[in-house]
Scaffold this motif. Structure first.
Motif, PDB file in Angstrom:
ATOM      1  N   ARG A 165     -13.191  52.227 -11.640  1.00 57.85           N
ATOM      2  CA  ARG A 165     -13.436  52.442 -13.068  1.00 57.85           C
ATOM      3  C   ARG A 165     -14.522  53.491 -13.261  1.00 57.85           C
ATOM      4  O   ARG A 165     -15.487  53.540 -12.505  1.00 57.85           O
ATOM      5  N   LYS A 166     -14.338  54.317 -14.287  1.00 55.55           N
ATOM      6  CA  LYS A 166     -15.355  55.304 -14.624  1.00 55.55           C
ATOM      7  C   LYS A 166     -16.491  54.614 -15.374  1.00 55.55           C
ATOM      8  O   LYS A 166     -16.251  53.807 -16.269  1.00 55.55           O
ATOM      9  N   ARG A 167     -17.712  54.961 -14.964  1.00 54.96           N
ATOM     10  CA  ARG A 167     -18.897  54.401 -15.613  1.00 54.96           C
ATOM     11  C   ARG A 167     -19.936  55.505 -15.763  1.00 54.96           C
ATOM     12  O   ARG A 167     -19.980  56.433 -14.968  1.00 54.96           O
ATOM     13  N   LYS A 168     -20.767  55.380 -16.765  1.00 51.43           N
ATOM     14  CA  LYS A 168     -21.879  56.311 -16.933  1.00 51.43           C
ATOM     15  C   LYS A 168     -23.073  55.759 -16.165  1.00 51.43           C
ATOM     16  O   LYS A 168     -23.406  54.581 -16.267  1.00 51.43           O
ATOM     17  N   ARG A 169     -23.690  56.623 -15.383  1.00 52.53           N
ATOM     18  CA  ARG A 169     -24.848  56.243 -14.572  1.00 52.53           C
ATOM     19  C   ARG A 169     -25.845  57.384 -14.543  1.00 52.53           C
ATOM     20  O   ARG A 169     -25.494  58.542 -14.717  1.00 52.53           O
ATOM     21  N   SER A 170     -27.092  57.035 -14.276  1.00 49.60           N
ATOM     22  CA  SER A 170     -28.099  58.058 -14.017  1.00 49.60           C
ATOM     23  C   SER A 170     -27.850  58.596 -12.613  1.00 49.60           C
ATOM     24  O   SER A 170     -27.692  57.823 -11.667  1.00 49.60           O
ATOM     25  N   ILE A 171     -27.801  59.899 -12.498  1.00 49.83           N
ATOM     26  CA  ILE A 171     -27.554  60.536 -11.208  1.00 49.83           C
ATOM     27  C   ILE A 171     -28.825  61.284 -10.805  1.00 49.83           C
ATOM     28  O   ILE A 171     -29.325  62.118 -11.568  1.00 49.83           O
TER      29      ILE A 171
END
Length: 114
Positions: free
Chosen positions: A46-52
């Motif tokens: 699943r696509k998720r938003k994360r701090s990279i």
């Protein structure tokens, strides 16, 4: 937060080391060369938003990331004092116990090659 001395580093490690043991991203930067950007990653299909984490590596740069289980670390550096294993080891705090470097086990002061 800037780390100014070994006591500050020890305090930060003692208070935050639970993060890598929980499989969270954990990194210590010796300068202001670490930034975070919000991006999409795929986790468990699943696509998720994360701090990279984004590391700036111009000039002399050193950063450490802790293994996912908190039992080791990666040191990334273009600083000459870490170019060889001997130089790296000589810059570790007195009393540091080394059991493995890369995939090579260390027995006392002897590297055991496979």
């Amino acid at each position: 937060m800037y780390i100014k001395d070994s006591n500050s580093l020890a305090l930060i490690l003692n208070e935050t080391f639970w993060l890598p043991a929980q499989n969270e991203f954990y990194s210590i930067s010796f300068s202001d060369n670490l930034m975070f950007e919000l991006g999409e990653v795929i986790e468990w299909g699943r696509k998720r938003k994360r701090s990279i984490p984004i590391f700036k590596t111009k000039g002399e740069t050193t950063f450490i990331t802790i293994f996912y289980d908190g039992a080791g670390f990666y040191l990334f550096s273009n600083d000459e004092k870490y170019f060889t294993l001997d130089k790296f080891i000589s810059n570790l705090p007195r009393g540091t116990v080394i059991t493995q470097i890369n995939d090579t086990l260390v027995n006392g002061d002897i590297l055991e090659e496979d």
